[in-house]
Write an enzyme that holds these catalytic residues in place. Sequence first.
Site, short mmCIF file in Angstrom:
data_model
loop_
_atom_site.label_atom_id
_atom_site.label_comp_id
_atom_site.label_asym_id
_atom_site.label_seq_id
_atom_site.Cartn_x
_atom_site.Cartn_y
_atom_site.Cartn_z
N GLN A 158 0.84 -1.20 0.00
CA GLN A 158 0.00 0.00 0.00
C GLN A 158 0.87 1.24 0.00
O GLN A 158 1.62 1.49 0.95
CB GLN A 158 -0.90 -0.03 1.24
CG GLN A 158 -1.85 1.13 1.38
CD GLN A 158 -2.72 0.99 2.62
OE1 GLN A 158 -2.32 0.36 3.60
NE2 GLN A 158 -3.91 1.55 2.59
N GLY A 159 0.80 2.06 -1.05
CA GLY A 159 1.60 3.27 -1.17
C GLY A 159 0.82 4.51 -0.79
O GLY A 159 0.41 5.29 -1.66
N TYR A 160 0.60 4.71 0.51
CA TYR A 160 -0.12 5.87 1.01
C TYR A 160 0.83 6.86 1.70
O TYR A 160 1.02 7.98 1.26
CB TYR A 160 -1.20 5.44 2.01
CG TYR A 160 -2.50 4.96 1.43
CD1 TYR A 160 -2.60 4.55 0.10
CD2 TYR A 160 -3.65 4.89 2.20
CE1 TYR A 160 -3.80 4.09 -0.42
CE2 TYR A 160 -4.85 4.44 1.70
CZ TYR A 160 -4.92 4.04 0.38
OH TYR A 160 -6.11 3.58 -0.13
N SER A 161 1.43 6.43 2.81
CA SER A 161 2.20 7.34 3.67
C SER A 161 3.44 7.87 2.96
O SER A 161 4.06 7.18 2.14
CB SER A 161 2.61 6.62 4.96
OG SER A 161 1.48 6.28 5.73
N SER B 153 4.52 -1.51 4.13
CA SER B 153 4.67 -2.86 4.68
C SER B 153 4.80 -3.90 3.57
O SER B 153 4.03 -3.91 2.62
CB SER B 153 3.48 -3.21 5.57
OG SER B 153 3.42 -2.32 6.68
N GLU C 138 -10.04 -1.97 5.20
CA GLU C 138 -8.96 -2.38 6.09
C GLU C 138 -9.46 -2.67 7.49
O GLU C 138 -8.90 -3.48 8.21
CB GLU C 138 -7.89 -1.28 6.12
CG GLU C 138 -6.66 -1.62 6.94
CD GLU C 138 -5.62 -0.52 6.88
OE1 GLU C 138 -4.43 -0.81 7.08
OE2 GLU C 138 -5.98 0.65 6.62
N SER D 5 -2.85 7.57 12.59
CA SER D 5 -2.37 7.79 13.96
C SER D 5 -3.54 8.12 14.89
O SER D 5 -4.63 8.50 14.46
CB SER D 5 -1.36 8.93 13.98
OG SER D 5 -2.00 10.17 13.69
N ASN D 6 -3.29 7.99 16.20
CA ASN D 6 -4.33 8.32 17.17
C ASN D 6 -4.83 9.76 17.00
O ASN D 6 -6.02 10.05 17.16
CB ASN D 6 -3.80 8.13 18.59
CG ASN D 6 -3.90 6.69 19.06
OD1 ASN D 6 -4.14 5.78 18.27
ND2 ASN D 6 -3.71 6.48 20.36
#
Length: 391
Positions: free
Chosen positions: A126-129, A161, A244, A370-371
Site C-alpha cells: 500500500q503506497g499511502y504514507s 509494509s 482495512e 495515527s491516534n
Amino acid sequence: MTSVEEFRTEVRGWLRANLTGEFAALRGRGGPGREHEAFPERLAWERHMAAAGWTCVGWPVEYGGRGATLEQQVAFHEEYALADAPARVNHIGEQLLGPTLIAFGTPGQRARFLPPIVAVRELWCQGYSEPDAGSDLANVRTRAERDGDAWVVTGQKTWTSLAHESHWCFVVARTEPGSARHRGLSYLLVPLDGPGVDVRPITQLTGTSEFNEVFFDRARTDASNIVGAPGEGWKVAMATLGFERGVSTLGQQVGFRRELEALIGLARRNGSAEDPLIRDRLARAWIGLETIRFNALRMLDGVAAGAPGPEASIGKIYWATWHRELGELAMDVCGADGMLAAGGPGEHDDLDDWQRLFLFSRSDTLYAGSNEIQRNIIAERVLGLPKEIRP
C-alpha cells in the site's frame, strides 16, 4: 445455504487436517513485528489454502471467492486465529485491494488483477504514507503525469509494509498540478519490478525490517491502471481504508486474548500478580479487551451496509492504545529481566515475545492512521464538531 455453525465446523476441520506435516511448524509464526519469520513457508501455506478455496472467502463467487456471508467471514477469521495458524502474507491484496477493485475497478482490471490475488501469485503493498504526509493522506506530494499510454510516477512512499516481498503497489499520487489537499489525487496500480522503482527496507526498533521506503523515479505503469477516474483518488483511497477495518479485526482480538492470557500466566508464575497495582492493571486489560470486542461487533453494522463508517476510528484508536499499554504492562510484569535481550546488546533476533510486543506495539498508534488523526475523524465526522483550524 450453509449455516454459520456448519461453516465454522468446516473451517475448523480443514485447518486441523492441514496444519500438519510440513505446515505444522508454522503455527504462531509471522504477524506484526515478526513478518520476517518463515516467509517462504507461509507463502507456500497460503497457496495451499488457495488451492483448496480458502482465500478471499468473502469475495463474490464470480470473482473467485466463496461468497461467504458477513457472519461466515467472522467465523473464518476467528477459527483461523483460534487454530494459531500463521499470519497471512496476502492480507493487503485480499482484504484491501481486492474489495476496492470489486467496488471501483473496471471489468478489465478485475479480470487482470483479482485471479492472481485469489491464487496468491501476486502480492501487493500500500503506497499511502510519505515522509511529510504520514497519516495526513491529503498532503501527499508523490505526483504522476500522463505520458501517452502510461502514467509516470515520481515521489517517495514510506512505512510501506512488505514492499520488499510485493509485486505491485497501489499508490495515491497527485495527478493534477497545482491541486491541494484531497483534490487532484488519483489511485494508481504500479508494478514494483520495473525501472525507476527503488525499495529500501527500514530497520525497526525490533531490529527487523518488515516495512520499507519506496522511491519512484519516473516509474511507469499502463494508463489503464488507474482505479476510478483521474482526480477520484481520495474517494477510492478512503474506501480502501474502510475495507482495512473489516471483519478480520475479530480474528485479531483472538490473538490479543492469547497474549493477555499468557501474560496473566507469567504474572502468576513470577509472583508479580501479588502486586495489587499489577493485578489491577491486568484486570483493566481484561475489561478493555471485552470493550474492544463489542466495539468491533458494533462496527460490523457498518460493514454489513457496505463499508465501516467513521465509527471504525473508535475501534482503531481503542485497540491500538490497549495493545501499546499491554506491551508496557508486559515489561512491568517481566521486571528487570525484561530489560535485557537474551543474546545481549544489538542481537535483536533474540528478543523474547514480551520485548518484541513492547517495542513493536509502539507503532500500533501510528500505522493505519495515527491516534491524533483518528481523534479528528471522531470529532468531525462522528460528533459533528467544527473542523480543525489549519494555517
